[in-house]
Design an enzyme around this catalytic site. Sequence first.
Site, mmCIF file in Angstrom:
data_model
loop_
_atom_site.group_PDB
_atom_site.id
_atom_site.type_symbol
_atom_site.label_atom_id
_atom_site.label_comp_id
_atom_site.label_asym_id
_atom_site.label_seq_id
_atom_site.Cartn_x
_atom_site.Cartn_y
_atom_site.Cartn_z
ATOM 1 N N ARG A 243 0.837 -1.178 0.104
ATOM 2 C CA ARG A 243 0.065 0.191 -0.041
ATOM 3 C C ARG A 243 0.727 1.333 0.070
ATOM 4 O O ARG A 243 0.274 2.271 -0.551
ATOM 5 C CB ARG A 243 -1.020 0.043 1.151
ATOM 6 C CG ARG A 243 -2.127 -0.938 0.933
ATOM 7 C CD ARG A 243 -2.869 -1.514 2.071
ATOM 8 N NE ARG A 243 -3.879 -2.311 1.653
ATOM 9 C CZ ARG A 243 -4.448 -3.000 2.538
ATOM 10 N NH1 ARG A 243 -4.369 -3.133 3.883
ATOM 11 N NH2 ARG A 243 -5.719 -3.902 2.002
ATOM 12 N N TYR A 362 -7.215 0.325 -5.707
ATOM 13 C CA TYR A 362 -6.547 -1.052 -5.653
ATOM 14 C C TYR A 362 -5.789 -0.936 -4.367
ATOM 15 O O TYR A 362 -5.478 -0.110 -3.839
ATOM 16 C CB TYR A 362 -5.829 -1.367 -7.064
ATOM 17 C CG TYR A 362 -4.713 -0.439 -7.486
ATOM 18 C CD1 TYR A 362 -4.090 0.509 -7.052
ATOM 19 C CD2 TYR A 362 -4.423 -1.025 -8.963
ATOM 20 C CE1 TYR A 362 -3.052 1.102 -7.695
ATOM 21 C CE2 TYR A 362 -3.439 -0.109 -9.514
ATOM 22 C CZ TYR A 362 -2.735 0.758 -8.939
ATOM 23 O OH TYR A 362 -1.678 1.477 -9.629
ATOM 24 N N GLU A 363 -5.184 -2.334 -4.152
ATOM 25 C CA GLU A 363 -4.452 -2.492 -3.138
ATOM 26 C C GLU A 363 -5.360 -2.185 -1.824
ATOM 27 O O GLU A 363 -4.994 -1.648 -0.660
ATOM 28 C CB GLU A 363 -3.096 -1.832 -2.883
ATOM 29 C CG GLU A 363 -2.434 -2.631 -3.969
ATOM 30 C CD GLU A 363 -0.660 -2.742 -3.618
ATOM 31 O OE1 GLU A 363 -0.401 -2.715 -2.306
ATOM 32 O OE2 GLU A 363 0.028 -2.835 -4.492
ATOM 33 N N GLY A 364 -6.611 -2.339 -1.858
ATOM 34 C CA GLY A 364 -7.716 -2.115 -0.923
ATOM 35 C C GLY A 364 -8.284 -0.633 -1.237
ATOM 36 O O GLY A 364 -7.509 0.183 -1.339
#
Length: 379
Positions: A243, A362-364
């Site tokens: 992240r 993305y990446e959460g």
Amino acid sequence: MNFQLTEEQEMLRKMVRDFAQKDVEPTAAERDEAERFDRDIFDKMAELGLTGIPWPEEYGGIGADFVSYVIAVEELSRVCASTGVTLSAHLSLASWPIYKYGNEEQKKTFLSLLATGEALGAYALSEPGSGSDAAGMKTVAKKDGDEYILNGNKVWITNGGVADIYIVFALTDPEARHKGISAFIVEKGTEGFTTGKKERKLGIRSSPTTELIFENCRIPKENLLGEEGEGFKIAMTTLDGGRNGIAAQALGIAQGALDAAADYAKEREQFGKPIVANQGISFKLADMATEIEASRLLTYQAAWLESEGQPYGKASAMSKLFAGDAAMRITTEAVQVFGGYGYTKDYPVERYMRDAKITQIYEGTNEIQRLVIGRMLTK
Ligand code: CAA
Ligand code: FAD
């Protein structure tokens, strides 16, 4: 407290900036338009040692720290966010879990290939029915003698198709939800492993995003990463650092947009004076610069914490949340500074604005970052 970058970190920034201006920026708009991934750029990054920045020299890395890594992603993203995420996914999503959880044999084989850039990496967690709810995956890995048999589909995989080594998460115990997930190293060309649909996207268009299909795909048991049932922990701890790579990407995009907007505001004249002479424009630039500096401090701090061996999960979720939201605001304002010209492909700011959006997803998603931060605050 010392906010000064080291001489090595400054040298790396200069090297990456020179490379980005000479070898990445000139084709960025064309690659975006054509949705074209350029392996030569990755190969050149490998020659410069960027593909193995934080790994020890014994595994093919250059033994630098995570601050150097985020500086590299920032500088690449300043001219081309697709190139930034190629490196970020390769390094923090595909290589990191092998460095952290791999046995000596796996590090010697797979980490070395990734660090030297002989192989490109990818990370496959998301599925059609499980994005934010990553533990809800359906892909299974059934033990059969000395092998595991993988069946299922992954979606949205960055570097999909062009990568050589994939970290794939699958259920070895489908009844146990997150406690039944395991992680595997899967090589391109393994029988039963194919690439499906390539997504047509709003932004980061020269970074390929594809589906992965596993149909009775047999993986040697030696390619299990960590222990059986440890996969969700591997996935989550990998994202803790990943992240911050996306925060660095967002930071680079925002800086690129501000640079372009500031130059334009000095040159463009209306009512007989440069538009920057209007407070309405100069205050925009001031707000953009301030948010960028805050993004940079959060991002470098999270990377520093990781390098120092201190907890960095919350710091990384915060940097991604703040820098992603800031990049979206800043790039939208950059288009505004350019007026009608900003809305065209004659200038790069429309690309920056399209590219910024993904950093909130993305990446959460940024809603998930808030969930992660909230849970950590109340744990
Ligand atoms: N580190 C270590 N362990 C962790 C952890 C972490 N950061 N986060 C959770 N865990 C552990 C918990 O401690 C818990 O362990 P126990 O069962 O032993 O108690 C277990 O994992 C389950 O935790 P939760 O109950 O919190 O799990 P959840 O199902 O509620 O999900 C979530 C938590 C944070 C929402 C998670 O599902 C998540 O991160 N979702 C977002 C998915 C995501 O980020 N995907 C990114 C894909 S990659 C990508 O997008 C790449 C790219 O763009 C380039
Ligand atoms: P959903 O989970 O369906 O979410 C839809 C909306 O609901 C979002 O706004 C979300 O924030 C919100 N929401 C969901 N749950 C909650 C909640 N509990 N509280 C509040 N709001 C909530 N994945 C990989 O594994 N590897 C990759 O390399 C990769 N690369 C990607 C590249 C691109 C270009 C894209 C678009 C995606 C990529 N992903 C990758 C997948 C990415 O991580 C997911 O898209 C993301 O995690 C969101 O999942 P979803 O798309 O299924 O959305």
